[in-house]
Motif scaffolding. Structure first.
Motif, PDB file in Angstrom:
ATOM      1  N   PRO A  99     -19.516 -11.978   4.440  1.00 31.21           N
ATOM      2  CA  PRO A  99     -20.884 -12.464   4.264  1.00 31.21           C
ATOM      3  C   PRO A  99     -21.760 -12.433   5.521  1.00 31.21           C
ATOM      4  CG  PRO A  99     -19.376 -13.875   3.082  1.00 31.21           C
ATOM      5  CD  PRO A  99     -18.535 -12.925   3.880  1.00 31.21           C
ATOM      6  N   GLN A 100     -21.213 -12.769   6.680  1.00 32.62           N
ATOM      7  CA  GLN A 100     -22.048 -12.793   7.888  1.00 32.62           C
ATOM      8  C   GLN A 100     -22.447 -11.378   8.315  1.00 32.62           C
ATOM      9  OE1 GLN A 100     -23.356 -15.622   8.873  1.00 32.62           O
ATOM     10  NE2 GLN A 100     -22.143 -16.597   7.288  1.00 32.62           N
ATOM     11  N   THR A 101     -21.492 -10.463   8.313  1.00 31.14           N
ATOM     12  CA  THR A 101     -21.810  -9.072   8.645  1.00 31.14           C
ATOM     13  C   THR A 101     -22.721  -8.485   7.570  1.00 31.14           C
ATOM     14  OG1 THR A 101     -19.735  -8.788   9.850  1.00 31.14           O
ATOM     15  CG2 THR A 101     -20.835  -6.784   9.098  1.00 31.14           C
ATOM     16  N   GLY A 102     -22.453  -8.815   6.309  1.00 31.82           N
ATOM     17  CA  GLY A 102     -23.303  -8.344   5.214  1.00 31.82           C
ATOM     18  C   GLY A 102     -24.739  -8.819   5.374  1.00 31.82           C
ATOM     19  N   ASN A 103     -24.914 -10.091   5.769  1.00 33.73           N
ATOM     20  CA  ASN A 103     -26.269 -10.612   6.019  1.00 33.73           C
ATOM     21  C   ASN A 103     -26.982  -9.750   7.044  1.00 33.73           C
ATOM     22  OD1 ASN A 103     -26.013 -12.821   4.322  1.00 33.73           O
ATOM     23  ND2 ASN A 103     -25.548 -14.257   5.952  1.00 33.73           N
ATOM     24  N   ARG A 104     -26.300  -9.455   8.144  1.00 38.23           N
ATOM     25  CA  ARG A 104     -26.914  -8.692   9.222  1.00 38.23           C
ATOM     26  C   ARG A 104     -27.244  -7.272   8.766  1.00 38.23           C
ATOM     27  NH1 ARG A 104     -26.284 -10.763  14.362  1.00 38.23           N
ATOM     28  NH2 ARG A 104     -25.934 -12.695  13.254  1.00 38.23           N
ATOM     29  N   MET A 105     -26.365  -6.691   7.940  1.00 35.38           N
ATOM     30  CA  MET A 105     -26.639  -5.339   7.434  1.00 35.38           C
ATOM     31  C   MET A 105     -27.840  -5.344   6.489  1.00 35.38           C
ATOM     32  SD  MET A 105     -22.876  -3.689   6.948  1.00 35.38           S
ATOM     33  CE  MET A 105     -22.003  -3.081   8.403  1.00 35.38           C
ATOM     34  N   VAL A 106     -27.930  -6.343   5.629  1.00 35.88           N
ATOM     35  CA  VAL A 106     -29.078  -6.449   4.725  1.00 35.88           C
ATOM     36  C   VAL A 106     -30.365  -6.627   5.526  1.00 35.88           C
ATOM     37  CG1 VAL A 106     -30.162  -7.912   2.960  1.00 35.88           C
ATOM     38  CG2 VAL A 106     -27.776  -7.222   2.716  1.00 35.88           C
ATOM     39  N   ASP A 107     -30.278  -7.333   6.651  1.00 34.50           N
ATOM     40  CA  ASP A 107     -31.457  -7.509   7.506  1.00 34.50           C
ATOM     41  C   ASP A 107     -32.027  -6.169   7.968  1.00 34.50           C
ATOM     42  OD1 ASP A 107     -31.332 -10.242   7.244  1.00 34.50           O
ATOM     43  OD2 ASP A 107     -30.351 -10.572   9.185  1.00 34.50           O
ATOM     44  N   TRP A 108     -31.192  -5.175   8.100  1.00 32.11           N
ATOM     45  CA  TRP A 108     -31.686  -3.840   8.481  1.00 32.11           C
ATOM     46  C   TRP A 108     -32.666  -3.334   7.429  1.00 32.11           C
ATOM     47  CZ3 TRP A 108     -31.207  -1.151  12.898  1.00 32.11           C
ATOM     48  CH2 TRP A 108     -30.302  -1.640  13.831  1.00 32.11           C
ATOM     49  N   TRP A 109     -32.352  -3.573   6.162  1.00 32.50           N
ATOM     50  CA  TRP A 109     -33.251  -3.115   5.097  1.00 32.50           C
ATOM     51  C   TRP A 109     -34.484  -4.009   5.018  1.00 32.50           C
ATOM     52  CZ3 TRP A 109     -27.973  -2.362   4.364  1.00 32.50           C
ATOM     53  CH2 TRP A 109     -27.600  -1.039   4.125  1.00 32.50           C
ATOM     54  N   LEU A 110     -34.273  -5.318   5.040  1.00 34.33           N
ATOM     55  CA  LEU A 110     -35.397  -6.239   4.899  1.00 34.33           C
ATOM     56  C   LEU A 110     -36.339  -6.156   6.090  1.00 34.33           C
ATOM     57  CD1 LEU A 110     -33.575  -9.352   3.433  1.00 34.33           C
ATOM     58  CD2 LEU A 110     -34.794  -7.550   2.217  1.00 34.33           C
ATOM     59  N   GLY A 111     -35.812  -5.781   7.234  1.00 40.02           N
ATOM     60  CA  GLY A 111     -36.628  -5.646   8.433  1.00 40.02           C
ATOM     61  C   GLY A 111     -37.310  -4.297   8.537  1.00 40.02           C
ATOM     62  N   GLY A 112     -37.155  -3.455   7.521  1.00 38.32           N
ATOM     63  CA  GLY A 112     -37.817  -2.161   7.525  1.00 38.32           C
ATOM     64  C   GLY A 112     -37.099  -1.101   8.329  1.00 38.32           C
ATOM     65  N   GLU A 113     -35.865  -1.390   8.747  1.00 39.00           N
ATOM     66  CA  GLU A 113     -35.129  -0.407   9.531  1.00 39.00           C
ATOM     67  C   GLU A 113     -34.696   0.788   8.677  1.00 39.00           C
ATOM     68  OE1 GLU A 113     -34.642  -0.384  12.774  1.00 39.00           O
ATOM     69  OE2 GLU A 113     -35.558  -2.320  13.121  1.00 39.00           O
ATOM     70  N   VAL A 114     -34.492   0.555   7.402  1.00 44.15           N
ATOM     71  CA  VAL A 114     -34.046   1.618   6.501  1.00 44.15           C
ATOM     72  C   VAL A 114     -35.079   1.763   5.400  1.00 44.15           C
ATOM     73  CG1 VAL A 114     -32.215   2.372   4.951  1.00 44.15           C
ATOM     74  CG2 VAL A 114     -31.645   1.085   7.004  1.00 44.15           C
ATOM     75  N   GLU A 115     -35.495   2.952   5.148  1.00 39.95           N
ATOM     76  CA  GLU A 115     -36.493   3.209   4.112  1.00 39.95           C
ATOM     77  C   GLU A 115     -35.813   3.626   2.813  1.00 39.95           C
ATOM     78  OE1 GLU A 115     -39.702   2.656   4.530  1.00 39.95           O
ATOM     79  OE2 GLU A 115     -39.316   2.065   6.597  1.00 39.95           O
ATOM     80  N   GLY A 116     -36.548   3.531   1.722  1.00 30.74           N
ATOM     81  CA  GLY A 116     -36.081   4.074   0.460  1.00 30.74           C
ATOM     82  C   GLY A 116     -35.544   3.047  -0.503  1.00 30.74           C
ATOM     83  N   SER A 117     -35.114   3.548  -1.643  1.00 31.19           N
ATOM     84  CA  SER A 117     -34.682   2.687  -2.741  1.00 31.19           C
ATOM     85  C   SER A 117     -33.301   2.095  -2.508  1.00 31.19           C
ATOM     86  CB  SER A 117     -34.699   3.471  -4.047  1.00 31.19           C
ATOM     87  OG  SER A 117     -33.814   4.581  -3.957  1.00 31.19           O
ATOM     88  N   ASP A 118     -32.578   2.571  -1.511  1.00 33.09           N
ATOM     89  CA  ASP A 118     -31.256   2.012  -1.236  1.00 33.09           C
ATOM     90  C   ASP A 118     -31.326   0.541  -0.852  1.00 33.09           C
ATOM     91  OD1 ASP A 118     -29.928   4.387  -1.730  1.00 33.09           O
ATOM     92  OD2 ASP A 118     -29.984   5.028   0.354  1.00 33.09           O
ATOM     93  N   LYS A 119     -32.480   0.088  -0.391  1.00 30.42           N
ATOM     94  CA  LYS A 119     -32.615  -1.294   0.086  1.00 30.42           C
ATOM     95  C   LYS A 119     -32.212  -2.308  -0.985  1.00 30.42           C
ATOM     96  CE  LYS A 119     -36.771  -3.028   0.497  1.00 30.42           C
ATOM     97  NZ  LYS A 119     -38.102  -3.398   0.993  1.00 30.42           N
ATOM     98  N   ASP A 120     -32.809  -2.229  -2.148  1.00 26.85           N
ATOM     99  CA  ASP A 120     -32.502  -3.206  -3.196  1.00 26.85           C
ATOM    100  C   ASP A 120     -31.076  -3.052  -3.693  1.00 26.85           C
ATOM    101  OD1 ASP A 120     -35.025  -4.346  -3.061  1.00 26.85           O
ATOM    102  OD2 ASP A 120     -35.844  -2.960  -4.545  1.00 26.85           O
ATOM    103  N   PHE A 121     -30.652  -1.811  -3.857  1.00 27.75           N
ATOM    104  CA  PHE A 121     -29.290  -1.580  -4.338  1.00 27.75           C
ATOM    105  C   PHE A 121     -28.275  -2.127  -3.349  1.00 27.75           C
ATOM    106  CE2 PHE A 121     -25.454   1.034  -4.339  1.00 27.75           C
ATOM    107  CZ  PHE A 121     -24.950   0.673  -5.582  1.00 27.75           C
TER     108      PHE A 121
END
Length: 130
Positions: A99-121
């Motif tokens: 969960p802690q590493t997962g939170n940080r990885m999700v932050d990459w998407w929520l912070g705009g670091e990764v573009e595209g539809s993969d964010k929600d998935f």
């Protein structure tokens, strides 16, 4: 104390016990659809880990290392996850995406670091406390 009050107390106690056993009573329970992601696993959750690690390498380490996004958690993904964890404060460097590493990885998407539809998935297949 009346008969109804005793039954109500018993029902509340049983509900609290059930919630504790199932984990529903914790205020920050892990994503219930996903367990930890670790070495030897495969699937879409692993692919999302690989996307996050590759973006970490690209943004923070100037592309020093890239891993295949094949959805298989092998030696290269393990090394990438450990590098990701080591570069992010307060994460255990154990190579396990919990969960802690997962939170940080999700932050990459929520912070705009990764573009595209993969964010929600990817937000739905990584273990998190959100």
């Amino acid at each position: 104390m009346g008969k109804h009050a005793s039954l109500r107390g018993l029902a509340v106690g049983a509900t609290a016990l059930l919630m504790t056993v199932t984990g529903a009573a914790t205020s920050a329970s892990a994503n219930p659809r996903v367990g930890n992601i670790s070495y030897g696993m495969s699937g879409p959750g692993v692919k999302c880990v690989q996307i996050a690690v590759n973006n970490y390498y690209g943004k923070k380490m100037q592309g020093a290392f890239a891993i295949d996004m094949d959805g298989v958690f092998g030696p290269a993904t393990l090394r990438g996850v450990k590098d990701f964890q080591g570069g992010n404060a307060n994460l255990d460097v154990d190579g396990i995406v919990g969960p802690q590493t997962g939170n940080r990885m999700v932050d990459w998407w929520l912070g705009g670091e990764v573009e595209g539809s993969d964010k929600d998935f990817c937000s739905s297949v990584l273990p998190t406390t959100r």
